[in-house]
Motif scaffolding. Sequence first.
Motif, PDB file in Angstrom:
ATOM      1  N   ALA A   3      -1.308  -7.789  -3.813  1.00 39.99           N
ATOM      2  CA  ALA A   3      -1.364  -6.671  -2.602  1.00 39.99           C
ATOM      3  C   ALA A   3      -0.824  -5.514  -2.670  1.00 39.99           C
ATOM      4  O   ALA A   3      -0.863  -4.563  -2.171  1.00 39.99           O
ATOM      5  N   ILE A   4       0.540  -5.518  -3.370  1.00 37.23           N
ATOM      6  CA  ILE A   4       1.248  -4.123  -3.703  1.00 37.23           C
ATOM      7  C   ILE A   4       0.157  -3.217  -4.683  1.00 37.23           C
ATOM      8  O   ILE A   4       0.397  -1.915  -4.181  1.00 37.23           O
ATOM      9  N   ARG A   5      -0.392  -3.694  -5.579  1.00 39.18           N
ATOM     10  CA  ARG A   5      -1.150  -2.854  -6.203  1.00 39.18           C
ATOM     11  C   ARG A   5      -2.221  -2.184  -5.274  1.00 39.18           C
ATOM     12  O   ARG A   5      -2.716  -1.013  -5.394  1.00 39.18           O
ATOM     13  N   ILE A   6      -2.754  -2.909  -4.587  1.00 40.79           N
ATOM     14  CA  ILE A   6      -3.930  -2.685  -3.461  1.00 40.79           C
ATOM     15  C   ILE A   6      -3.314  -1.424  -2.733  1.00 40.79           C
ATOM     16  O   ILE A   6      -4.030  -0.713  -2.370  1.00 40.79           O
ATOM     17  N   LEU A   7      -2.091  -1.930  -2.138  1.00 36.49           N
ATOM     18  CA  LEU A   7      -1.509  -1.064  -0.979  1.00 36.49           C
ATOM     19  C   LEU A   7      -1.263   0.176  -1.832  1.00 36.49           C
ATOM     20  O   LEU A   7      -1.547   1.555  -1.192  1.00 36.49           O
ATOM     21  N   SER A   8      -0.762   0.361  -3.102  1.00 40.70           N
ATOM     22  CA  SER A   8      -0.439   1.514  -3.786  1.00 40.70           C
ATOM     23  C   SER A   8      -1.859   2.408  -4.046  1.00 40.70           C
ATOM     24  O   SER A   8      -1.822   3.840  -3.711  1.00 40.70           O
ATOM     25  N   ALA A   9      -2.905   1.742  -4.281  1.00 39.40           N
ATOM     26  CA  ALA A   9      -4.493   2.354  -4.397  1.00 39.40           C
ATOM     27  C   ALA A   9      -4.695   2.908  -3.209  1.00 39.40           C
ATOM     28  O   ALA A   9      -5.212   4.173  -3.191  1.00 39.40           O
ATOM     29  N   ALA A  10      -4.476   2.194  -2.231  1.00 37.33           N
ATOM     30  CA  ALA A  10      -5.033   2.954  -0.608  1.00 37.33           C
ATOM     31  C   ALA A  10      -4.204   4.205  -0.486  1.00 37.33           C
ATOM     32  O   ALA A  10      -4.785   4.978   0.298  1.00 37.33           O
ATOM     33  N   LEU A  11      -2.750   3.830  -0.667  1.00 34.70           N
ATOM     34  CA  LEU A  11      -1.941   5.091  -0.456  1.00 34.70           C
ATOM     35  C   LEU A  11      -2.485   6.440  -1.202  1.00 34.70           C
ATOM     36  O   LEU A  11      -2.366   7.554  -0.920  1.00 34.70           O
ATOM     37  N   LEU A  12      -3.018   6.266  -2.592  1.00 35.37           N
ATOM     38  CA  LEU A  12      -3.385   7.322  -3.425  1.00 35.37           C
ATOM     39  C   LEU A  12      -4.689   8.037  -3.016  1.00 35.37           C
ATOM     40  O   LEU A  12      -5.045   8.850  -2.925  1.00 35.37           O
ATOM     41  N   ALA A 238      -8.771   6.065   7.246  1.00 36.95           N
ATOM     42  CA  ALA A 238      -7.956   5.892   6.156  1.00 36.95           C
ATOM     43  C   ALA A 238      -6.722   5.023   6.711  1.00 36.95           C
ATOM     44  O   ALA A 238      -6.118   4.029   6.144  1.00 36.95           O
ATOM     45  N   GLY A 239      -6.399   5.573   8.070  1.00 33.77           N
ATOM     46  CA  GLY A 239      -5.365   4.860   8.954  1.00 33.77           C
ATOM     47  C   GLY A 239      -5.631   3.379   8.925  1.00 33.77           C
ATOM     48  O   GLY A 239      -4.824   2.359   8.835  1.00 33.77           O
ATOM     49  N   GLY A 240      -6.733   3.240   9.405  1.00 30.97           N
ATOM     50  CA  GLY A 240      -7.554   1.755   9.472  1.00 30.97           C
ATOM     51  C   GLY A 240      -7.403   0.970   8.244  1.00 30.97           C
ATOM     52  O   GLY A 240      -7.046  -0.272   8.564  1.00 30.97           O
ATOM     53  N   ALA A 241      -7.895   1.566   7.289  1.00 27.09           N
ATOM     54  CA  ALA A 241      -7.842   0.878   5.856  1.00 27.09           C
ATOM     55  C   ALA A 241      -6.415   0.443   5.462  1.00 27.09           C
ATOM     56  O   ALA A 241      -6.214  -0.713   5.299  1.00 27.09           O
ATOM     57  N   LEU A 242      -5.435   1.431   5.742  1.00 30.33           N
ATOM     58  CA  LEU A 242      -4.080   0.926   5.473  1.00 30.33           C
ATOM     59  C   LEU A 242      -3.545  -0.034   6.510  1.00 30.33           C
ATOM     60  O   LEU A 242      -2.762  -1.110   5.906  1.00 30.33           O
ATOM     61  N   ALA A 243      -3.869  -0.077   7.666  1.00 31.61           N
ATOM     62  CA  ALA A 243      -3.541  -1.085   8.703  1.00 31.61           C
ATOM     63  C   ALA A 243      -4.056  -2.531   8.238  1.00 31.61           C
ATOM     64  O   ALA A 243      -3.105  -3.382   8.339  1.00 31.61           O
ATOM     65  N   ALA A 244      -5.233  -2.594   7.751  1.00 32.77           N
ATOM     66  CA  ALA A 244      -5.787  -3.895   7.335  1.00 32.77           C
ATOM     67  C   ALA A 244      -5.052  -4.322   6.008  1.00 32.77           C
ATOM     68  O   ALA A 244      -4.824  -5.613   6.123  1.00 32.77           O
ATOM     69  N   LEU A 245      -4.804  -3.416   5.103  1.00 29.55           N
ATOM     70  CA  LEU A 245      -4.219  -3.863   3.980  1.00 29.55           C
ATOM     71  C   LEU A 245      -2.655  -4.405   4.133  1.00 29.55           C
ATOM     72  O   LEU A 245      -2.171  -5.384   3.511  1.00 29.55           O
ATOM     73  N   ALA A 246      -1.961  -3.691   5.174  1.00 33.36           N
ATOM     74  CA  ALA A 246      -0.718  -3.742   5.577  1.00 33.36           C
ATOM     75  C   ALA A 246      -0.689  -5.372   6.271  1.00 33.36           C
ATOM     76  O   ALA A 246       0.218  -6.213   5.913  1.00 33.36           O
ATOM     77  N   GLY A 247      -1.585  -5.564   6.830  1.00 33.91           N
ATOM     78  CA  GLY A 247      -1.969  -7.117   7.592  1.00 33.91           C
ATOM     79  C   GLY A 247      -2.114  -8.228   6.326  1.00 33.91           C
ATOM     80  O   GLY A 247      -1.389  -9.190   6.567  1.00 33.91           O
ATOM     81  N   VAL A 248      -3.013  -7.671   5.325  1.00 36.58           N
ATOM     82  CA  VAL A 248      -2.926  -8.965   4.481  1.00 36.58           C
ATOM     83  C   VAL A 248      -1.645  -8.905   3.738  1.00 36.58           C
ATOM     84  O   VAL A 248      -1.472 -10.050   3.284  1.00 36.58           O
TER      85      VAL A 248
END
Length: 267
Positions: A3-12, A238-248
């Motif tokens: 999940a951390i790797r996914i979150l890092s990719a989303a931030l990039l 992008a904010g919506g995608a980050l919110a979804a990843l943060a929820g996961v």
Amino acid sequence: MRAIRILSAALLTLGLAAAPAAADSSPSPEASGDSGGPTRAGTSFRTATEVEQGQTATARASTGDYLYWSFPADAGQRPTVRATVKLPEGHAAETWQVDVYDGLRRRQACQYGAQTRTAGPGTASVELACVLRTVRAWSEPWADDPLPGTYYVRLTALKLSADDLGQPVDAELRVESADMGGAAAVDGSLSEPLVPGIASRPEAEGDDDSPSAVLAGLEPEDGWTSGWWSDRWVWTAAGGALAALAGVFGYRLTRGPGRPRHVPPGA
């Protein structure tokens, strides 16, 4: 860790999406390009000389004249008007001012800039500037917000001695804009830009040669925008995608370690 790797990719991804938006806040490339502008100025709103953004317009006039130019400005742009007046030798103190009006001929306030300046005796030139508010795609009817369309610039001397009246001067005008991006976007748009009829020409077709009113010939290089699209849609997605990843990610943290697999007795 996944999940951390996914979150890092989303931030990039968000950083890559925001890069064009940050670049849009700098002055447009056209502002430093063509400088072959018109060499005259109008004497009223109806005869204002059209000048494109990024061009340098020049005019020879006399102190006491009213000089008019017009330029197009679209939604999301923040125009900056700069004027330079080269004064004659041996002049007394003179006060010059530059004013900007929108397509409805409403005087627009300057956010900052030396809109009025006094040149002391013998000063070679005087420089004026006016940074307008960001042009909005839509506004309330009672508001005086800048809207897409034609803008008029008036340059004149407010105070001068009788001996200086009618003396020859050289004027230069340049208009540049910074693209403010989605930060200046609003919900709604005008059905048509505020481009009033300011000239007349004969009909190209037809039996009679009677002149017909035409609109200002200049418009932004890419045409007038519709007003509904801006880079804030990228930020929203992008904010919506980050919110979804943060929820996961939060769910995986609060879930705890997985339950051990049940082993039957005697196995």
